[in-house]
Motif scaffolding. Structure first.
Motif, PDB file in Angstrom:
ATOM      1  N   LEU A 261       0.860  -1.183   0.000  1.00 27.93           N
ATOM      2  CA  LEU A 261       0.000   0.000   0.000  1.00 27.93           C
ATOM      3  C   LEU A 261       0.896   1.232   0.000  1.00 27.93           C
ATOM      4  O   LEU A 261       1.661   1.456   0.943  1.00 27.93           O
ATOM      5  N   LEU A 363      -4.909  -7.154   0.451  1.00 25.84           N
ATOM      6  CA  LEU A 363      -4.747  -6.082  -0.533  1.00 25.84           C
ATOM      7  C   LEU A 363      -5.129  -6.535  -1.937  1.00 25.84           C
ATOM      8  O   LEU A 363      -5.388  -5.712  -2.808  1.00 25.84           O
ATOM      9  N   SER A 366      -8.417  -5.268  -3.006  1.00 25.40           N
ATOM     10  CA  SER A 366      -8.428  -3.841  -3.313  1.00 25.40           C
ATOM     11  C   SER A 366      -7.811  -3.586  -4.681  1.00 25.40           C
ATOM     12  O   SER A 366      -8.206  -2.669  -5.391  1.00 25.40           O
ATOM     13  N   LYS A 369     -10.760  -5.333  -7.948  1.00 23.33           N
ATOM     14  CA  LYS A 369     -12.078  -5.135  -7.344  1.00 23.33           C
ATOM     15  C   LYS A 369     -13.047  -6.269  -7.682  1.00 23.33           C
ATOM     16  O   LYS A 369     -13.886  -6.651  -6.870  1.00 23.33           O
ATOM     17  N   ASN A 372     -13.954  -9.467  -5.404  1.00 21.72           N
ATOM     18  CA  ASN A 372     -14.802  -9.416  -4.214  1.00 21.72           C
ATOM     19  C   ASN A 372     -16.081 -10.226  -4.376  1.00 21.72           C
ATOM     20  O   ASN A 372     -16.734 -10.558  -3.393  1.00 21.72           O
TER      21      ASN A 372
END
Length: 408
Positions: A261, A363, A366, A369, A372
């Motif tokens: 990140l 992560l 993220s 996407k 998910n």
């Protein structure tokens, strides 16, 4: 009749009933075409016994689970006859992701209700689809597969066209299932075992050393860690045709990657009260992969030119076949390396053991996407592949929960 004799008769009858219900199996494999090159078998009764054993030590599950699940039609009551060995096969010269299975139909009404409840789309001509899964109803057969070309599959089983009925003992290795690769010279079997929190595919008795390797690798903060020799790269090239051992002439491939990140600077421009242009800086957190790839080869210049001809390598020596930029490719004494940064790229550790470990990283969801939506991926802890001359080991490890996998 005396009570003792009655009790003895009841025990004998119960034992015979349990034997036929849970142990006696029809080992004939009627639904594997002769042009199959790979077969997956699932031992239904062994799986049921494992389910009963797990249920016995989890009393909270004795009276059923969720109401939604109780309302759903079970696969065992879907109108198809599930054989003692569920047979899933792959045909020669077909795509890697095309697999099929065939079942006898016991009740057309139940099967129609099952397909409707599971929201299969009726495409007409007795063909149904849900996502990437297709079902074709042909006479008394239910043909399922990951390709809609199911009509030709069904014709293989009409009129007893198969000259030889296979036996499950040829393929099974003692687990709840097996994966068998069939060739003219031999059949290679890999056992499937279902553990409390993982699924294992293994062959040979020497796989235990892979468990210690997994423990060692898990201590490293890496998302991907891999080390593969030429033989394993050849196996990989069958799955990913762009990775060709023959054209790249790799001797060994090592790679690792982790997700980080990082702060990303956003520059925007506005105007002050006097209409002078003003630069504004803002920051946001982004997920960025950091990686190193090392290709060992005796044909370094030939491989480098191959990358150039494929346009994977541009004039700035950026390796474009990896979509995560920036990176830099350069020649080394033993081959070629690709790094995601000039100074921050991860060092390669030289284990010289054939493995691939892909770990679940929060992560990751993220960064991609779309992942998910896949609950199975979120529940996965890691995927490990290991292979040497003595043993083969592939395992999918799930996150620890109160219930074993078979009861989840």
């Amino acid at each position: 009749m005396k009570p003792k004799k009655i009790g003895l008769v009841l025990i004998v009858l119960l034992s015979v009933g349990i034997y036929f219900l849970l142990y006696h199996k029809d080992k004939s494999l009627k639904f594997i075409p002769e042009n199959s090159d790979a077969v997956i078998l699932i031992d239904k009764k062994k799986l049921i016994r494992q389910y009963i054993s797990a249920l016995a030590v989890h009393p909270s599950e004795w009276f059923g689970s969720r109401k939604k699940e109780q309302k759903q039609i079970s696969i065992f009551n879907s109108g198809i006859k599930i054989p003692d060995y569920v047979q899933i096969f792959h045909l020669k010269n077909s795509k890697l992701n095309e697999w099929y299975s065939v079942f006898e139909i016991e009740s057309q009404e139940k099967l129609s209700a099952f397909l409707k409840e599971r929201k299969f789309q009726n495409l007409g001509n007795n063909l149904y689809r849900k996502d990437f899964f297709y079902i074709k109803i042909e006479n008394n057969l239910c043909i399922a597969g990951t390709s809609k070309n199911l009509e030709t599959i069904g014709k293989s089983f009409y009129g007893n066209s198969r000259t030889k009925i296979l036996n499950a003992d040829v393929f099974m290795e003692g687990g709840v299932g097996s994966v068998a690769f069939i060739s003219e010279s031999r059949t290679r079997n890999i056992s499937i075992e279902l553990k409390d929190n993982r699924i294992e595919f293994k062959k040979g008795d020497g796989y235990q050393h892979f468990l210690s390797l997994i423990s060692e690798l898990n201590k490293e903060n890496l998302f991907i860690n891999a080390d593969l020799d030429q033989e394993n790269l050849s196996l990989l090239s069958r799955i990913f045709p762009t990775v060709s051992k023959d054209s790249l002439k790799m001797n060994r491939l090592k790679m690792n990657a982790k997700l980080e990140l990082k702060n990303d600077t956003i520059i925007t421009y506005g105007y002050d009260e006097d209409f002078n242009e003003v630069q504004k800086l803002s920051y946001q957190k982004i997920v960025q992969p950091e990686y190193s790839v090392q290709i060992d080869t005796k044909n370094r210049d030939e491989v480098w030119n191959y990358f150039k001809n494929k346009k994977w390598l541009n004039d700035k020596n950026e390796f474009l076949a990896i979509p995560f930029q920036p990176n830099t490719a350069f020649k080394t004494k033993n081959g070629i390396e690709i790094k995601s940064g000039q100074n921050s790229a991860l060092p390669i550790t030289h284990k010289n053991r054939n493995f691939v470990l892909v770990k679940n990283d929060p992560l990751l969801f993220s960064f991609f996407k779309g992942l998910n939506d896949f609950k199975l991926l979120k529940n996965t802890e890691y995927l490990f592949y290991g292979n040497d001359k003595q043993s083969f080991f592939l395992t999918l490890k799930f996150k620890d929960k109160e219930l074993p996998l078979i009861l989840q």
